[in-house]
Design a protein around this motif. Sequence first.
Motif, mmCIF file in Angstrom:
data_model
loop_
_atom_site.group_PDB
_atom_site.id
_atom_site.type_symbol
_atom_site.label_atom_id
_atom_site.label_comp_id
_atom_site.label_asym_id
_atom_site.label_seq_id
_atom_site.Cartn_x
_atom_site.Cartn_y
_atom_site.Cartn_z
ATOM 1 N N ARG A 19 0.838 -1.200 0.000
ATOM 2 C CA ARG A 19 0.000 0.000 0.000
ATOM 3 C C ARG A 19 0.870 1.247 0.000
ATOM 4 N NH1 ARG A 19 -1.405 3.443 4.078
ATOM 5 N NH2 ARG A 19 -3.344 4.661 3.788
ATOM 6 N N GLU A 20 1.916 1.232 0.827
ATOM 7 C CA GLU A 20 2.792 2.406 0.924
ATOM 8 C C GLU A 20 3.476 2.699 -0.407
ATOM 9 O OE1 GLU A 20 1.905 0.815 4.819
ATOM 10 O OE2 GLU A 20 2.756 -0.114 3.024
ATOM 11 N N SER A 21 3.989 1.674 -1.079
ATOM 12 C CA SER A 21 4.675 1.898 -2.351
ATOM 13 C C SER A 21 3.701 2.364 -3.435
ATOM 14 C CB SER A 21 5.409 0.626 -2.793
ATOM 15 O OG SER A 21 4.528 -0.469 -2.876
ATOM 16 N N LYS A 22 2.453 1.891 -3.377
ATOM 17 C CA LYS A 22 1.446 2.368 -4.337
ATOM 18 C C LYS A 22 1.175 3.858 -4.128
ATOM 19 C CE LYS A 22 -1.210 -1.906 -5.164
ATOM 20 N NZ LYS A 22 -0.399 -2.872 -4.416
ATOM 21 N N ILE A 23 1.040 4.273 -2.876
ATOM 22 C CA ILE A 23 0.790 5.687 -2.584
ATOM 23 C C ILE A 23 1.963 6.542 -3.049
ATOM 24 C CG2 ILE A 23 0.522 7.374 -0.729
ATOM 25 C CD1 ILE A 23 -1.020 5.232 0.824
ATOM 26 N N ILE A 24 3.175 6.098 -2.779
ATOM 27 C CA ILE A 24 4.367 6.855 -3.163
ATOM 28 C C ILE A 24 4.467 6.961 -4.678
ATOM 29 C CG2 ILE A 24 6.884 6.796 -3.160
ATOM 30 C CD1 ILE A 24 6.726 5.624 -0.339
ATOM 31 N N ALA A 25 4.151 5.877 -5.395
ATOM 32 C CA ALA A 25 4.201 5.906 -6.854
ATOM 33 C C ALA A 25 3.164 6.871 -7.423
ATOM 34 C CB ALA A 25 3.983 4.497 -7.402
ATOM 35 N N ALA A 79 15.258 16.025 8.725
ATOM 36 C CA ALA A 79 14.543 14.757 8.522
ATOM 37 C C ALA A 79 14.977 13.719 9.536
ATOM 38 C CB ALA A 79 14.790 14.259 7.104
ATOM 39 N N ASP A 80 16.275 13.682 9.855
ATOM 40 C CA ASP A 80 16.755 12.755 10.879
ATOM 41 C C ASP A 80 16.198 13.117 12.252
ATOM 42 O OD1 ASP A 80 18.270 11.291 9.074
ATOM 43 O OD2 ASP A 80 20.047 12.539 9.349
ATOM 44 N N ARG A 81 16.010 14.395 12.487
ATOM 45 C CA ARG A 81 15.572 14.859 13.810
ATOM 46 C C ARG A 81 14.066 14.702 13.999
ATOM 47 N NH1 ARG A 81 13.833 15.712 17.901
ATOM 48 N NH2 ARG A 81 14.312 17.279 19.502
ATOM 49 N N PHE A 82 13.284 15.022 12.974
ATOM 50 C CA PHE A 82 11.831 15.044 13.125
ATOM 51 C C PHE A 82 11.110 13.972 12.298
ATOM 52 C CE2 PHE A 82 13.271 19.430 13.905
ATOM 53 C CZ PHE A 82 12.777 19.615 15.187
ATOM 54 N N GLY A 83 11.851 13.229 11.494
ATOM 55 C CA GLY A 83 11.243 12.227 10.629
ATOM 56 C C GLY A 83 11.014 12.762 9.236
ATOM 57 N N PRO A 84 11.349 11.999 8.180
ATOM 58 C CA PRO A 84 11.228 12.508 6.804
ATOM 59 C C PRO A 84 9.795 12.825 6.398
ATOM 60 C CG PRO A 84 11.719 10.155 6.828
ATOM 61 C CD PRO A 84 11.887 10.639 8.227
ATOM 62 N N ARG A 85 8.817 12.081 6.926
ATOM 63 C CA ARG A 85 7.435 12.344 6.556
ATOM 64 C C ARG A 85 6.993 13.714 7.042
ATOM 65 N NH1 ARG A 85 2.701 12.062 9.321
ATOM 66 N NH2 ARG A 85 0.774 11.552 8.173
ATOM 67 N N ASN A 86 7.303 14.049 8.278
ATOM 68 C CA ASN A 86 6.876 15.335 8.835
ATOM 69 C C ASN A 86 7.530 16.499 8.105
ATOM 70 O OD1 ASN A 86 5.342 13.994 10.748
ATOM 71 N ND2 ASN A 86 6.986 13.964 12.266
ATOM 72 N N VAL A 87 8.824 16.371 7.827
ATOM 73 C CA VAL A 87 9.532 17.445 7.130
ATOM 74 C C VAL A 87 9.027 17.561 5.699
ATOM 75 C CG1 VAL A 87 11.790 18.264 6.366
ATOM 76 C CG2 VAL A 87 11.561 17.156 8.591
ATOM 77 N N LEU A 88 8.750 16.426 5.058
ATOM 78 C CA LEU A 88 8.273 16.451 3.678
ATOM 79 C C LEU A 88 6.917 17.134 3.571
ATOM 80 C CD1 LEU A 88 8.958 15.616 0.809
ATOM 81 C CD2 LEU A 88 7.837 13.428 1.227
ATOM 82 N N LEU A 89 6.051 16.967 4.563
ATOM 83 C CA LEU A 89 4.756 17.646 4.547
ATOM 84 C C LEU A 89 4.935 19.160 4.548
ATOM 85 C CD1 LEU A 89 2.713 15.431 7.057
ATOM 86 C CD2 LEU A 89 2.341 15.638 4.590
ATOM 87 N N VAL A 90 5.874 19.649 5.349
ATOM 88 C CA VAL A 90 6.160 21.091 5.374
ATOM 89 C C VAL A 90 6.715 21.541 4.030
ATOM 90 C CG1 VAL A 90 7.519 22.900 6.464
ATOM 91 C CG2 VAL A 90 6.529 21.070 7.862
ATOM 92 N N VAL A 91 7.629 20.738 3.487
ATOM 93 C CA VAL A 91 8.254 21.069 2.200
ATOM 94 C C VAL A 91 7.200 21.174 1.095
ATOM 95 C CG1 VAL A 91 9.730 20.125 0.381
ATOM 96 C CG2 VAL A 91 10.531 20.146 2.748
ATOM 97 N N VAL A 92 6.277 20.233 1.064
ATOM 98 C CA VAL A 92 5.254 20.217 0.010
ATOM 99 C C VAL A 92 4.368 21.454 0.092
ATOM 100 C CG1 VAL A 92 3.203 19.010 -0.785
ATOM 101 C CG2 VAL A 92 5.278 17.721 -0.267
ATOM 102 N N LEU A 132 12.241 8.852 2.968
ATOM 103 C CA LEU A 132 10.943 8.326 3.382
ATOM 104 C C LEU A 132 10.767 6.893 2.882
ATOM 105 C CD1 LEU A 132 8.236 8.875 4.766
ATOM 106 C CD2 LEU A 132 7.398 9.801 2.598
ATOM 107 N N VAL A 133 11.144 6.646 1.636
ATOM 108 C CA VAL A 133 11.088 5.288 1.100
ATOM 109 C C VAL A 133 11.958 4.357 1.939
ATOM 110 C CG1 VAL A 133 11.693 3.829 -0.874
ATOM 111 C CG2 VAL A 133 10.537 6.007 -1.251
ATOM 112 N N GLY A 134 13.161 4.825 2.291
ATOM 113 C CA GLY A 134 14.069 4.006 3.071
ATOM 114 C C GLY A 134 13.557 3.675 4.459
#
Length: 431
Positions: A19-25, A79-92, A132-134
Amino acid sequence: MTERTSWHARFARALPATRESKIIALNALVGSVGTGMFLAGSALYFTRFAGLTETQLGVGLALAGIVGLATTVPMGRLADRFGPRNVLLVVVLWRAVGYVAYLNVDGFTEFVMTACLLFIMDRAGQPLNQALVGRIITGTERNRTMGFIRSLRNLGFTVGFGLAGIALTTGSETAFRWLFIGNAISFLFVFAFVSMLPKVGPAAPGGKDGDKNAAAVVPPLRDWRFVAAMAANGVLFLHDAVLITVLPLWVAEHTRSPDWMITVLVTTNTVITVLGQVRVTRHIDSLPSAARATNWSAVLLAFACCAFAASGVTDTTAWTTVALVAALLLLTVAELLHSASSWEISFALSPDAAQGRYLAFFNLGFSAAEIAGPAVVLWLLARSGPSGWLILAVCFPFAAALSWVGTRPRTVAVPGRTDPESTAVSATTGS
């Protein structure tokens, strides 16, 4: 029934497995459609409607690119400090606002300020997605997901370029502005998709032991093996500059081939990439296999350069076409191999406690090649003509040798690694 089951099974195997890889794709596809729309029309918009000259546009983008490079690794640390998902949401969200802000630009100063603020997030996007993928996908599906990302991005760019053709045809300012708005809207969809992914915390667990684990990791700049791998992959990434910038100018200005051949070559590359990238990743699932793929990529790139050189000295249209097609096919296969090997190498060499900053640092090689590569290769060809391709061809085997230095097995055990076949950075206490 058996035939239907067989087709269903084949179709299922052709899709991302989780499911995760489908969402990312899907995320990659939607985001690249918007980016393709923006890239196709942004230069004309800024020079026609935002009060910029071509020189100012180039200088402004160069300055923004430098800012983006300088802030890539700090974004990885976040990303290492707060998690890549959280930082990526801000970036987007930042990128969605930034592309709309471009519409209020009037003059060079406003453009530079807006572009610099936006490029901080633009340059961080790719390594954050990879981090995030990693973090949420493991095993062979990890590289396979990266393959889907690249394939669907190429498809999305093509769709975005096609949609942008409407604005380019009308030439109206309103149509051009909708390209920016459409790109911003695509990032809102990306935000929704990223929000659907599992929450992942900091790379290093909190508390005393986690602090020691994070502190024990050597910064990427001080790990000379990782620096060597990063630099080598930056050189190999020149295939992107050749395809996007150099090839059209070379075909149009230095060969006997008709200009429509440019479209044929670029379209062929896109189709092969969309259909072939995931297949190639199946065979690159360890550091040794990635090293072999890097070597083959360098060899194919060298032969592609020789074919490009031949296309500039042939005296008939037929032989020129043969040389260009051969060069394009060699370049495309090399591109597929290098992309897959670079993902595996960067994952394998990045310690768990600092994956964000290591992947961000690794991405600097790609970013540098993306910024400086077209200018360097075009200068070389302008000075040397077809023989410039032969000079460029020599660089790729040297890059493969440099990559081998960075990826050969080490004897020092590294804490925090779960993959015994992967080589990670060395660790020293107190650094």
